[in-house]
Design an enzyme around this catalytic site. Structure first.
Site, PDB file in Angstrom:
ATOM      1  N   TYR A  15       0.831  -1.214   0.000  1.00  0.00           N
ATOM      2  CA  TYR A  15       0.000   0.000   0.000  1.00  0.00           C
ATOM      3  C   TYR A  15       0.863   1.262   0.000  1.00  0.00           C
ATOM      4  CZ  TYR A  15      -4.257  -2.641   0.746  1.00  0.00           C
ATOM      5  OH  TYR A  15      -5.324  -3.493   0.571  1.00  0.00           O
ATOM      6  N   VAL A  16       2.097   1.170   0.546  1.00  0.00           N
ATOM      7  CA  VAL A  16       2.977   2.336   0.561  1.00  0.00           C
ATOM      8  C   VAL A  16       3.947   2.300  -0.623  1.00  0.00           C
ATOM      9  CG1 VAL A  16       4.839   3.469   1.851  1.00  0.00           C
ATOM     10  CG2 VAL A  16       2.767   2.777   3.007  1.00  0.00           C
ATOM     11  N   ASP A  37       9.357  -7.152  -4.859  1.00  0.00           N
ATOM     12  CA  ASP A  37       8.622  -7.810  -3.770  1.00  0.00           C
ATOM     13  C   ASP A  37       8.832  -9.316  -3.887  1.00  0.00           C
ATOM     14  OD1 ASP A  37       5.907  -6.570  -2.044  1.00  0.00           O
ATOM     15  OD2 ASP A  37       6.354  -8.721  -1.991  1.00  0.00           O
ATOM     16  N   ASN A  94       6.431  -4.578   5.376  1.00  0.00           N
ATOM     17  CA  ASN A  94       5.467  -4.588   6.471  1.00  0.00           C
ATOM     18  C   ASN A  94       6.174  -4.689   7.833  1.00  0.00           C
ATOM     19  OD1 ASN A  94       5.994  -6.890   4.833  1.00  0.00           O
ATOM     20  ND2 ASN A  94       4.701  -8.151   6.132  1.00  0.00           N
ATOM     21  N   ASN A 226       0.632   9.164  14.302  1.00  0.00           N
ATOM     22  CA  ASN A 226      -0.481   8.199  14.304  1.00  0.00           C
ATOM     23  C   ASN A 226      -1.137   8.110  15.682  1.00  0.00           C
ATOM     24  OD1 ASN A 226      -0.407   7.623  11.635  1.00  0.00           O
ATOM     25  ND2 ASN A 226       0.387   5.546  11.816  1.00  0.00           N
ATOM     26  N   CYS A 278      -2.668   0.360  10.729  1.00  0.00           N
ATOM     27  CA  CYS A 278      -1.562   1.017  11.444  1.00  0.00           C
ATOM     28  C   CYS A 278      -1.833   1.564  12.842  1.00  0.00           C
ATOM     29  CB  CYS A 278      -0.987   2.110  10.558  1.00  0.00           C
ATOM     30  SG  CYS A 278      -0.174   1.398   9.111  1.00  0.00           S
ATOM     31  N   ARG A 443     -22.072   5.629  12.122  1.00  0.00           N
ATOM     32  CA  ARG A 443     -21.291   6.672  11.440  1.00  0.00           C
ATOM     33  C   ARG A 443     -22.025   8.009  11.398  1.00  0.00           C
ATOM     34  NH1 ARG A 443     -15.812   5.369  10.373  1.00  0.00           N
ATOM     35  NH2 ARG A 443     -15.704   3.155   9.987  1.00  0.00           N
TER      36      ARG A 443
HETATM   37  P1  NAD Z   1       2.057  -4.216   2.852  1.00  0.00           P
HETATM   38  O1  NAD Z   1       1.946  -5.442   3.676  1.00  0.00           O
HETATM   39  O2  NAD Z   1       0.919  -3.796   1.985  1.00  0.00           O
HETATM   40  O3  NAD Z   1       3.351  -4.336   1.885  1.00  0.00           O
HETATM   41  C1  NAD Z   1       4.624  -4.760   2.300  1.00  0.00           C
HETATM   42  C2  NAD Z   1       5.233  -5.638   1.203  1.00  0.00           C
HETATM   43  O4  NAD Z   1       6.611  -5.916   1.512  1.00  0.00           O
HETATM   44  C3  NAD Z   1       4.560  -7.006   1.033  1.00  0.00           C
HETATM   45  O5  NAD Z   1       4.035  -7.124  -0.279  1.00  0.00           O
HETATM   46  C4  NAD Z   1       5.688  -8.020   1.307  1.00  0.00           C
HETATM   47  O6  NAD Z   1       5.614  -9.177   0.487  1.00  0.00           O
HETATM   48  C5  NAD Z   1       6.923  -7.204   0.986  1.00  0.00           C
HETATM   49  N1  NAD Z   1       8.156  -7.718   1.602  1.00  0.00           N
HETATM   50  C6  NAD Z   1       8.373  -8.042   2.900  1.00  0.00           C
HETATM   51  N2  NAD Z   1       9.652  -8.421   3.087  1.00  0.00           N
HETATM   52  C7  NAD Z   1      10.272  -8.341   1.879  1.00  0.00           C
HETATM   53  C8  NAD Z   1      11.604  -8.589   1.413  1.00  0.00           C
HETATM   54  N3  NAD Z   1      12.568  -8.984   2.264  1.00  0.00           N
HETATM   55  N4  NAD Z   1      11.882  -8.422   0.106  1.00  0.00           N
HETATM   56  C9  NAD Z   1      10.910  -8.016  -0.754  1.00  0.00           C
HETATM   57  N5  NAD Z   1       9.641  -7.746  -0.378  1.00  0.00           N
HETATM   58  C10 NAD Z   1       9.323  -7.904   0.923  1.00  0.00           C
HETATM   59  O7  NAD Z   1       2.444  -3.053   3.856  1.00  0.00           O
HETATM   60  P2  NAD Z   1       2.123  -1.476   3.682  1.00  0.00           P
HETATM   61  O8  NAD Z   1       0.710  -1.199   4.086  1.00  0.00           O
HETATM   62  O9  NAD Z   1       2.641  -1.012   2.375  1.00  0.00           O
HETATM   63  O10 NAD Z   1       3.044  -0.882   4.851  1.00  0.00           O
HETATM   64  C11 NAD Z   1       4.442  -0.861   4.744  1.00  0.00           C
HETATM   65  C12 NAD Z   1       5.007   0.003   5.859  1.00  0.00           C
HETATM   66  O11 NAD Z   1       4.531   1.357   5.704  1.00  0.00           O
HETATM   67  C13 NAD Z   1       4.578  -0.420   7.268  1.00  0.00           C
HETATM   68  O12 NAD Z   1       5.651  -0.169   8.144  1.00  0.00           O
HETATM   69  C14 NAD Z   1       3.423   0.516   7.594  1.00  0.00           C
HETATM   70  O13 NAD Z   1       3.283   0.731   8.977  1.00  0.00           O
HETATM   71  C15 NAD Z   1       3.832   1.791   6.885  1.00  0.00           C
HETATM   72  N6  NAD Z   1       2.719   2.677   6.471  1.00  0.00           N
HETATM   73  C16 NAD Z   1       1.577   2.152   5.929  1.00  0.00           C
HETATM   74  C17 NAD Z   1       0.553   3.006   5.485  1.00  0.00           C
HETATM   75  C18 NAD Z   1      -0.729   2.475   4.878  1.00  0.00           C
HETATM   76  O14 NAD Z   1      -1.629   3.258   4.634  1.00  0.00           O
HETATM   77  N7  NAD Z   1      -0.873   1.191   4.628  1.00  0.00           N
HETATM   78  C19 NAD Z   1       0.735   4.389   5.577  1.00  0.00           C
HETATM   79  C20 NAD Z   1       1.931   4.904   6.104  1.00  0.00           C
HETATM   80  C21 NAD Z   1       2.923   4.022   6.543  1.00  0.00           C
HETATM   81  C1  UGA Z   2      -3.749   6.616   8.938  1.00  0.00           C
HETATM   82  C2  UGA Z   2      -3.234   8.065   9.006  1.00  0.00           C
HETATM   83  O1  UGA Z   2      -4.329   8.954   8.768  1.00  0.00           O
HETATM   84  C3  UGA Z   2      -2.124   8.303   7.973  1.00  0.00           C
HETATM   85  O2  UGA Z   2      -1.597   9.618   8.132  1.00  0.00           O
HETATM   86  C4  UGA Z   2      -1.004   7.279   8.200  1.00  0.00           C
HETATM   87  O3  UGA Z   2       0.013   7.442   7.224  1.00  0.00           O
HETATM   88  C5  UGA Z   2      -1.574   5.887   8.105  1.00  0.00           C
HETATM   89  O4  UGA Z   2      -2.651   5.724   9.083  1.00  0.00           O
HETATM   90  C6  UGA Z   2      -0.561   4.820   8.425  1.00  0.00           C
HETATM   91  O5  UGA Z   2       0.450   5.069   9.035  1.00  0.00           O
HETATM   92  O6  UGA Z   2      -0.901   3.699   8.029  1.00  0.00           O
HETATM   93  P1  UGA Z   2      -5.475   5.303   7.373  1.00  0.00           P
HETATM   94  O7  UGA Z   2      -5.381   4.234   8.426  1.00  0.00           O
HETATM   95  O8  UGA Z   2      -5.315   4.925   5.959  1.00  0.00           O
HETATM   96  O9  UGA Z   2      -4.363   6.441   7.658  1.00  0.00           O
HETATM   97  O10 UGA Z   2      -6.916   5.999   7.498  1.00  0.00           O
HETATM   98  P2  UGA Z   2      -7.552   7.158   8.427  1.00  0.00           P
HETATM   99  O11 UGA Z   2      -8.285   8.083   7.562  1.00  0.00           O
HETATM  100  O12 UGA Z   2      -6.575   7.724   9.359  1.00  0.00           O
HETATM  101  O13 UGA Z   2      -8.650   6.344   9.265  1.00  0.00           O
HETATM  102  C7  UGA Z   2      -8.286   5.401  10.261  1.00  0.00           C
HETATM  103  C8  UGA Z   2      -9.538   4.942  11.020  1.00  0.00           C
HETATM  104  O14 UGA Z   2     -10.052   5.986  11.842  1.00  0.00           O
HETATM  105  C9  UGA Z   2     -10.697   4.518  10.109  1.00  0.00           C
HETATM  106  O15 UGA Z   2     -11.313   3.361  10.658  1.00  0.00           O
HETATM  107  C10 UGA Z   2     -11.657   5.696  10.166  1.00  0.00           C
HETATM  108  O16 UGA Z   2     -12.997   5.359   9.931  1.00  0.00           O
HETATM  109  C11 UGA Z   2     -11.449   6.175  11.596  1.00  0.00           C
HETATM  110  N1  UGA Z   2     -11.794   7.605  11.789  1.00  0.00           N
HETATM  111  C12 UGA Z   2     -11.079   8.564  11.164  1.00  0.00           C
HETATM  112  C13 UGA Z   2     -12.835   7.940  12.653  1.00  0.00           C
HETATM  113  O17 UGA Z   2     -13.506   7.059  13.247  1.00  0.00           O
HETATM  114  N2  UGA Z   2     -13.123   9.273  12.836  1.00  0.00           N
HETATM  115  C14 UGA Z   2     -12.426  10.257  12.223  1.00  0.00           C
HETATM  116  O18 UGA Z   2     -12.747  11.455  12.459  1.00  0.00           O
HETATM  117  C15 UGA Z   2     -11.383   9.892  11.365  1.00  0.00           C
END
Ligand code: NAD
Ligand code: UGA
Length: 467
Positions: A15-16, A37, A94, A226, A278, A443
């Site tokens: 996702y990132v 990946d 991850n 967060n 997260c 909601r």
């Molecule tokens: P994700 O699980 O969607 O993706 C991670 C990917 O890394 C997986 O596809 C996995 O197969 C791959 N991977 C793991 N080990 C590997 C390796 N050794 N070599 C190659 N590929 C490998 O995770 P994500 O949601 O993208 O999150 C990644 C990081 O970013 C986490 O630390 C999370 O906390 C942070 N983050 C996530 C979000 C979000 O909205 N999802 C937002 C901000 C930060």
């Molecule tokens: C959150 C942060 O907003 C991002 O800045 C951060 O990068 C990310 O986590 C991360 O580190 O993974 P995300 O989890 O994608 O992003 O979504 P949010 O919009 O933050 O919502 C999180 C949860 O809170 C949802 O279940 C949402 O419904 C709930 N929420 C949000 C509420 O119940 N009330 C609100 O006012 C806002």
């Protein structure tokens, strides 16, 4: 030394990693961006000709993929060779909560970070800049550096530089957040690598938005951002219960309070509790770190944010059962929404999972509809949640529409704020549901007066003024 970045490798196409590198590729046509990946199926989906098959749904992502894929953006499982070509490597793997061993249920599981660092140490060329993109416990850069600098068999010192560049995007608005972030945070201890990363972001981001700090402050700031966001949700949810007891309305309280510029009006929507991959894991990690450093009071303070979140979903289940005459055994209930928030198909830690499994355990038969979440996903989530899952298939039914989910039920329970749930035709639903009919809106998106006109009893989160 001066760095000239011509080739970037991102480890982790999730996702990132996926959306972030797509936006990098769009703005840096002269830089080759390789996203790698271990997950073959995920990479195949990133390379799919059918854009509906991309592994992640994010508005605007498909257009960027079409524009850059095959030019300067590449997705592959060729981890070692892409690492060896890179001038800069992002680690975007991850970092979930550990499920067993020391710190289980709290500490971050760093095994994917450890593995990535070892791959880089072995295959990267000298002077590569390594960037932490994943969310990590403070001081992880020190661990990564020790692995990177461990001498290999040839005793070569590759002189790696390490930076922290946490990601703040939200799912559902990832492209918008990446194109126009509130800030970009870069932590590091050496000026030249920091400059090299700043120069990449400067191609589309104003320099005033680029903040630089030391490594530890950058790593910690991501966890704290967060934690503060989640804390606001637990604060408003705790007050939603007080509003219900006292006749106040949480939406009006949120406006009155949030209008104060010092407080601000974002993130004040009461709901069924926060979900997503997260918030829970990052606060758990923060609690673990505080305890590790002997800061018990700080740990207890943040733990309460998690406790309130769990309490909110439990109290909602209790309200539903109580209003349906103390028993829901054998009763059909229509569930609207399963994703953790609107505009995503992601269900990780969705409050819908715990509320639905609690209702099933009380004996209800659920009819579940979500515009984006597939039947198999709901089935998997509920099976994992309910330990004794014998017969689970018979206790919920997948529905294809609001009407389908409502037919023959005693109540509609709104769990995700999808746009289409704001404009439900209550007149039509009242004809196909069993009387007395109930709406439980977690909601706060229902037109209560309209629904009441068609004979519905309504409970809406934080609304104590419904007569
Ligand atoms: P994700 O699980 O969607 O993706 C991670 C990917 O890394 C997986 O596809 C996995 O197969 C791959 N991977 C793991 N080990 C590997 C390796 N050794 N070599 C190659 N590929 C490998 O995770 P994500 O949601 O993208 O999150 C990644 C990081 O970013 C986490 O630390 C999370 O906390 C942070 N983050 C996530 C979000 C979000 O909205 N999802 C937002 C901000 C930060
Ligand atoms: C959150 C942060 O907003 C991002 O800045 C951060 O990068 C990310 O986590 C991360 O580190 O993974 P995300 O989890 O994608 O992003 O979504 P949010 O919009 O933050 O919502 C999180 C949860 O809170 C949802 O279940 C949402 O419904 C709930 N929420 C949000 C509420 O119940 N009330 C609100 O006012 C806002």
């Amino acid at each position: 030394m001066k760095y000239n970045i011509k080739n970037i490798c991102c480890i982790g196409a999730g996702y990132v990693g996926g959306p972030t590198m797509a936006v990098f590729a769009k703005h840096c046509p002269d830089i080759q961006i390789n996203v790698v990946d271990l997950n073959k199926e995920r990479i195949e989906k990133w390379n799919s000709k059918d854009l509906n098959d991309l592994p992640i749904y994010e508005p605007g992502l498909d257009q960027i993929i079409v524009k850059c894929r095959g030019k300067n953006l590449d997705f592959s499982t060729d981890v070692e060779s892409k690492i060896s070509q890179a001038d800069m490597i992002f680690i975007s793997v991850n970092t979930p909560t550990k499920s067993k061993g020391i710190g289980a249920g709290k500490a971050s599981d760093l095994k994917w970070i450890d593995a990535s660092a070892r791959q880089i140490s072995k295959h990267a060329k000298p002077n590569t800049i390594v960037v932490e993109k994943s969310t990590l416990p403070v001081r992880t850069a020190s661990t990564i550096k020790q692995i990177l600098d461990a001498p290999d068999r040839d005793m070569v010192n590759k002189n790696f530089m390490i930076l922290s560049n946490p990601e703040f995007l939200s799912e559902g608005s990832a492209i918008q957040n990446l194109e126009n972030p509130d800030r970009v945070l870069i932590g590091g201890n050496e000026a030249e690598p920091i400059k090299a990363l700043i120069n990449i972001y400067l191609r589309w981001i104003d320099e005033k938005k680029i903040l630089t700090t030391d490594l530890w402050s950058s790593e910690l700031s991501k966890l704290i951002a967060n934690a503060f966001l989640a804390q606001r949700i637990s604060s408003i949810n705790s007050i939603s219960a007080l509003c219900e007891k006292t006749g106040a309305n949480i939406n009006e309280v949120a406006i009155a309070v949030g209008t104060d510029k010092r407080i601000g009006n974002s993130f004040l929507n009461a709901g069924p509790g926060f979900g997503g991959s997260c918030f829970k894991k990052d606060i758990s990690s923060l609690v673990y770190i505080c305890n590790y450093y002997g800061l018990e009071e700080t740990a207890l303070y943040w733990e309460k944010v998690l406790n309130i979140n769990l309490w909110q979903s439990k109290r909602i289940t209790e309200i539903i059962v109580k209003n349906l005459f103390g028993t829901i055994s054998g009763k059909k209930l229509g569930i609207l929404g399963f994703a953790f928030k609107a505009n995503t198909n992601d269900t990780r830690e969705s409050p819908a999972i715990s509320i639905c499994s609690d209702l099933i355990e009380e004996g209800a038969i659920l009819k579940i509809y979500d515009p984006k979440v597939k039947q198999e996903k709901i089935s998997k989530d509920l099976k994992e949640k309910i330990k004794n899952n014998i017969g689970i298939q018979n206790e919920w039914i997948f529905s294809n529409s609001i009407e389908d989910a409502a037919k023959d039920t005693d109540a509609i329970i709104i769990l995700t704020e999808w746009e289409e749930f704001k404009y439900i035709n209550w007149e039509e639903l009242s004809k196909i549901m069993r009387k007395p009919t109930w709406i439980f809106d977690t909601r706060s998106i229902t037109d209560i007066e309209k629904a009441k006109n068609y004979g519905f009893n309504v409970w809406s989160v934080g609304n104590g003024s419904i007569i």
